[in-house]
Enzyme design. Sequence first.
Site, PDB file in Angstrom:
ATOM      1  N   HIS A  34      -7.222   3.110   3.661  1.00  0.00           N
ATOM      2  CA  HIS A  34      -7.575   3.196   4.565  1.00  0.00           C
ATOM      3  C   HIS A  34      -8.002   3.743   5.267  1.00  0.00           C
ATOM      4  O   HIS A  34      -8.495   4.268   6.892  1.00  0.00           O
ATOM      5  CB  HIS A  34      -6.461   4.895   4.801  1.00  0.00           C
ATOM      6  CG  HIS A  34      -5.442   4.856   4.600  1.00  0.00           C
ATOM      7  ND1 HIS A  34      -4.885   4.586   3.197  1.00  0.00           N
ATOM      8  CD2 HIS A  34      -3.919   5.816   5.508  1.00  0.00           C
ATOM      9  CE1 HIS A  34      -3.607   4.926   3.230  1.00  0.00           C
ATOM     10  NE2 HIS A  34      -2.858   5.704   3.999  1.00  0.00           N
ATOM     11  N   ASP A  70       0.960  -0.742  -0.162  1.00  0.00           N
ATOM     12  CA  ASP A  70       0.020   0.218   0.008  1.00  0.00           C
ATOM     13  C   ASP A  70       1.373   1.308   0.608  1.00  0.00           C
ATOM     14  O   ASP A  70       2.202   0.979   0.455  1.00  0.00           O
ATOM     15  CB  ASP A  70      -0.567  -0.116   1.531  1.00  0.00           C
ATOM     16  CG  ASP A  70      -1.895   1.363   1.233  1.00  0.00           C
ATOM     17  OD1 ASP A  70      -2.570   1.195   0.442  1.00  0.00           O
ATOM     18  OD2 ASP A  70      -2.109   1.754   2.264  1.00  0.00           O
ATOM     19  N   SER A  71       0.385   2.443   0.015  1.00  0.00           N
ATOM     20  CA  SER A  71       0.888   3.796   0.041  1.00  0.00           C
ATOM     21  C   SER A  71       1.526   4.126   1.476  1.00  0.00           C
ATOM     22  O   SER A  71       1.714   4.708   1.532  1.00  0.00           O
ATOM     23  CB  SER A  71       0.268   4.764  -0.274  1.00  0.00           C
ATOM     24  OG  SER A  71      -1.139   4.605   0.112  1.00  0.00           O
ATOM     25  N   CYS A  74      -4.705  -2.010  -1.517  1.00  0.00           N
ATOM     26  CA  CYS A  74      -4.702  -0.627  -2.041  1.00  0.00           C
ATOM     27  C   CYS A  74      -5.227  -0.006  -3.221  1.00  0.00           C
ATOM     28  O   CYS A  74      -4.801  -0.703  -4.261  1.00  0.00           O
ATOM     29  CB  CYS A  74      -3.094   0.429  -2.914  1.00  0.00           C
ATOM     30  SG  CYS A  74      -3.468   1.862  -3.365  1.00  0.00           S
ATOM     31  N   CYS A  78     -10.662   2.997  -0.295  1.00  0.00           N
ATOM     32  CA  CYS A  78      -9.102   3.691  -0.205  1.00  0.00           C
ATOM     33  C   CYS A  78      -9.160   2.288   1.001  1.00  0.00           C
ATOM     34  O   CYS A  78      -9.900   2.245   2.053  1.00  0.00           O
ATOM     35  CB  CYS A  78      -9.731   4.906   0.638  1.00  0.00           C
ATOM     36  SG  CYS A  78      -7.531   5.528   1.176  1.00  0.00           S
ATOM     37  N   GLU A 122      -3.265   8.540   8.735  1.00  0.00           N
ATOM     38  CA  GLU A 122      -1.654   8.265   8.646  1.00  0.00           C
ATOM     39  C   GLU A 122      -1.054   9.548   9.449  1.00  0.00           C
ATOM     40  O   GLU A 122       0.010   9.049  10.387  1.00  0.00           O
ATOM     41  CB  GLU A 122      -0.756   9.185   7.059  1.00  0.00           C
ATOM     42  CG  GLU A 122      -1.195   8.343   6.083  1.00  0.00           C
ATOM     43  CD  GLU A 122       0.654   6.559   5.864  1.00  0.00           C
ATOM     44  OE1 GLU A 122       0.610   7.058   6.502  1.00  0.00           O
ATOM     45  OE2 GLU A 122      -1.034   5.855   5.350  1.00  0.00           O
TER      46      GLU A 122
HETATM   47  N1  DGL Z   1      -4.449   3.367   0.648  1.00  0.00           N
HETATM   48  C1  DGL Z   1      -4.249   3.496  -0.879  1.00  0.00           C
HETATM   49  C2  DGL Z   1      -6.111   3.194  -1.753  1.00  0.00           C
HETATM   50  O1  DGL Z   1      -6.237   1.969  -0.771  1.00  0.00           O
HETATM   51  C3  DGL Z   1      -4.598   5.651  -1.039  1.00  0.00           C
HETATM   52  C4  DGL Z   1      -3.796   6.037  -0.659  1.00  0.00           C
HETATM   53  C5  DGL Z   1      -3.138   7.001  -1.132  1.00  0.00           C
HETATM   54  O2  DGL Z   1      -3.816   8.595  -1.558  1.00  0.00           O
HETATM   55  O3  DGL Z   1      -1.628   7.440  -1.236  1.00  0.00           O
HETATM   56  O4  DGL Z   1      -6.283   4.067  -2.605  1.00  0.00           O
END
Ligand code: DGL
Length: 271
Positions: A187, A10-11, A74, A185, A153
């Site tokens: 997150h 993931d990011s 992600c 997302c 984050e």
């Molecule tokens: N967790 C990432 C997703 O599911 C995105 C977060 C980011 O923008 O880096 O898209």
Amino acid sequence: MSKKAIGFMDSGVGGLTVAKLAMEELQNENIAYLGDEARLPYGEKSKEEIQQYSLQIANFLIEKEDIKMLVIACNTATSYALDYLRNHLLIPVIGVVNPGSIAAVDNTKTNRVGLIATNGTVKSGAYEQEINKINNNIEVFSQGCPRFVTMVENQEYKDAKKQEVVDDDLSTINMDNVDTLILGCTHFPIMREMIQKSVGDSVKLIDPGYETVKQIKTILQQHHIENDEEEDTTYSFYTTGDADNFNQVANEWLNYEVHAKHLPIKELEEL
Ligand code: DGL
């Protein structure tokens, strides 16, 4: 049968929402996780950048951890790089958009499905495509919520004062009269309570992670690479960002003492 780890990428810390469900459901499986905080947010990056970053991460996990399959935990990277990674890698690769779409289609009664995600995921149209492949009569209402990623984050997801930001960003989706809302997302499940509070209890929130774990299980079985041996599992974590911050969110979310290794971005760029 294979004792090799399953790779998750993931990011940032978002993919831990999928990894956590995998740890609960697939208790014999080893896991290797990489969060690319140094280059977050992916939601504002170009398709080419996301493809390049994702391939670097996959190559790192293959070389360093010898992973047997990759989970793109992600939505943004899944939207832009799933096919690309499948074309470049020899191991099985799955993402979260198809699982999230299946779960949303299964749940909606009104055929009005909401999607909250990064701007990148919304712009890609990946969810609409996937949902309409399954049921063409479903209308998808999408809203980019990039501020939520920063909130998670920065560990602000329990700060009651931030409820205003959540309400503000969800004001449009709240008028679209959806009965199902995809947390598009990875997150977002971390701030699920705030989101549920804003949309009300009549809207069912869909966390694509559950269906993703079912698909991981199927792939392990199809490829005969499950780990059948009940011995201590190993979880390794890497972050290209600040390890202390990563560990704090990860410890709390996973309820497990995480000691992530910091991975200098240079090492990824060389791959
Ligand atoms: N967790 C990432 C997703 O599911 C995105 C977060 C980011 O923008 O880096 O898209």
